[in-house]
Every structure is written in C-alpha cells, then in structure tokens.
Design a protein around this motif. Structure first.
Motif, PDB file in Angstrom:
ATOM      1  N   GLY A  41       0.825  -1.343   0.029  1.00 30.56           N
ATOM      2  CA  GLY A  41       0.015   0.032  -0.132  1.00 30.56           C
ATOM      3  C   GLY A  41       0.652   1.283   0.038  1.00 30.56           C
ATOM      4  O   GLY A  41       0.302   2.294  -0.008  1.00 30.56           O
ATOM      5  N   SER A  42       2.077   1.023   0.042  1.00 28.18           N
ATOM      6  CA  SER A  42       3.190   2.307   0.125  1.00 28.18           C
ATOM      7  C   SER A  42       2.746   3.221  -1.489  1.00 28.18           C
ATOM      8  O   SER A  42       2.522   2.711  -2.433  1.00 28.18           O
ATOM      9  CB  SER A  42       4.443   1.850   0.210  1.00 28.18           C
ATOM     10  N   GLU A  43       2.944   4.370  -1.110  1.00 27.80           N
ATOM     11  CA  GLU A  43       2.964   5.101  -2.501  1.00 27.80           C
ATOM     12  C   GLU A  43       4.460   5.476  -2.886  1.00 27.80           C
ATOM     13  O   GLU A  43       4.414   6.212  -3.789  1.00 27.80           O
ATOM     14  CB  GLU A  43       2.156   6.255  -2.279  1.00 27.80           C
ATOM     15  N   ARG A  44       5.251   4.872  -2.503  1.00 26.33           N
ATOM     16  CA  ARG A  44       6.665   5.152  -2.784  1.00 26.33           C
ATOM     17  C   ARG A  44       6.802   4.144  -3.865  1.00 26.33           C
ATOM     18  O   ARG A  44       7.635   3.275  -3.769  1.00 26.33           O
ATOM     19  CB  ARG A  44       7.723   4.916  -1.819  1.00 26.33           C
ATOM     20  N   VAL A  45       6.438   4.242  -5.081  1.00 29.05           N
ATOM     21  CA  VAL A  45       6.461   3.383  -6.179  1.00 29.05           C
ATOM     22  C   VAL A  45       7.091   4.249  -7.282  1.00 29.05           C
ATOM     23  O   VAL A  45       6.977   5.207  -7.474  1.00 29.05           O
ATOM     24  CB  VAL A  45       5.080   2.749  -6.476  1.00 29.05           C
ATOM     25  N   THR A  46       7.578   3.480  -8.074  1.00 30.70           N
ATOM     26  CA  THR A  46       8.090   3.893  -9.625  1.00 30.70           C
ATOM     27  C   THR A  46       7.283   3.231 -10.676  1.00 30.70           C
ATOM     28  O   THR A  46       6.955   2.184 -10.382  1.00 30.70           O
ATOM     29  CB  THR A  46       9.465   3.645  -9.719  1.00 30.70           C
ATOM     30  N   GLN A  47       6.713   4.061 -11.248  1.00 29.87           N
ATOM     31  CA  GLN A  47       5.878   3.338 -12.399  1.00 29.87           C
ATOM     32  C   GLN A  47       6.301   3.851 -13.855  1.00 29.87           C
ATOM     33  O   GLN A  47       6.797   5.077 -14.115  1.00 29.87           O
ATOM     34  CB  GLN A  47       4.507   3.707 -12.020  1.00 29.87           C
ATOM     35  N   LEU A  48       6.103   2.917 -14.557  1.00 30.81           N
ATOM     36  CA  LEU A  48       6.450   3.334 -16.009  1.00 30.81           C
ATOM     37  C   LEU A  48       5.600   2.907 -16.900  1.00 30.81           C
ATOM     38  O   LEU A  48       4.932   1.844 -16.719  1.00 30.81           O
ATOM     39  CB  LEU A  48       7.777   2.489 -16.354  1.00 30.81           C
ATOM     40  N   SER A  49       5.319   3.566 -17.714  1.00 33.20           N
ATOM     41  CA  SER A  49       4.136   3.403 -18.863  1.00 33.20           C
ATOM     42  C   SER A  49       4.962   2.662 -20.136  1.00 33.20           C
ATOM     43  O   SER A  49       6.092   3.483 -20.749  1.00 33.20           O
ATOM     44  CB  SER A  49       3.432   4.565 -19.314  1.00 33.20           C
ATOM     45  N   MET A  50       4.417   1.725 -20.664  1.00 35.60           N
ATOM     46  CA  MET A  50       5.021   1.021 -21.834  1.00 35.60           C
ATOM     47  C   MET A  50       3.893   0.297 -22.677  1.00 35.60           C
ATOM     48  O   MET A  50       2.773   0.150 -22.122  1.00 35.60           O
ATOM     49  CB  MET A  50       6.110   0.141 -21.459  1.00 35.60           C
TER      50      MET A  50
END
Ligand code: ZN
Length: 91
Positions: A41-50
């Motif tokens: 549930g952490s919002e410390r995420v890295t997100q990549l769109s591909m």
C-alpha cells in the motif's frame, strides 16, 4: 481464478473521485495520486508506462518498500505477470 497480492483494496483512504486522465498525457510519471503498491500500500513506487509488443498499453509499478512489482492495464486493473508474458509472446 486466484487473485494474488494485487488485490488493490485501499479502503482506508477514500479518494474515490479519480478524474479520467486525458488521452495523450503520458508524462504522468511523478507521484500520481492513486498509484500505490498492491502489496503493502505504499505510495513510494516507481511507475513506467509502456506498450506490450501487441500494442497493449500497460503500466509497470515497482515498490520501493517491499519490492513488489505489479503490472497494471491502462484502465488501472492489475495484470498478472503471466498475462503480460502471454501477450508479449503472441506478438
Ligand atoms: Zn510495497
């Protein structure tokens, strides 16, 4: 079918109203409300769109806290790794 840890039920925070992002705004890499780790549930995420090789747009979310890695479809639903690999293979 079994649902893994990506059962995103963040009911502890009710920011329900998620405005539909306009098409074409792909540069939302920075902290976007609503993307959280499906596991802790952490919002410390890295997100990549591909895009997958069959053209399916996906987002890859990687958690800095528990290292959970999650694939999301363009509408925000979780994708299993198997589904991602399957689509990649079918190209
Ligand atoms: Zn996490």
């Amino acid at each position: 079918m079994p649902v893994g840890p990506q059962n995103t039920r963040s009911s502890r925070r009710s920011r329900a109203a998620r405005p539909a992002p306009p098409l074409g705004s792909l540069t939302q890499a920075a902290h976007r409300e609503g993307t959280a780790c499906g596991s802790c549930g952490s919002e410390r995420v890295t997100q990549l769109s591909m895009s997958l090789t069959d053209g399916t747009p996906v987002r890859f979310v990687s958690c800095h806290v528990c290292e959970e890695r999650t694939w999301l479809s363009s509408d925000g639903g979780p994708l299993s790794v198997d589904a991602v690999l399957d689509r990649t293979r079918k190209a």
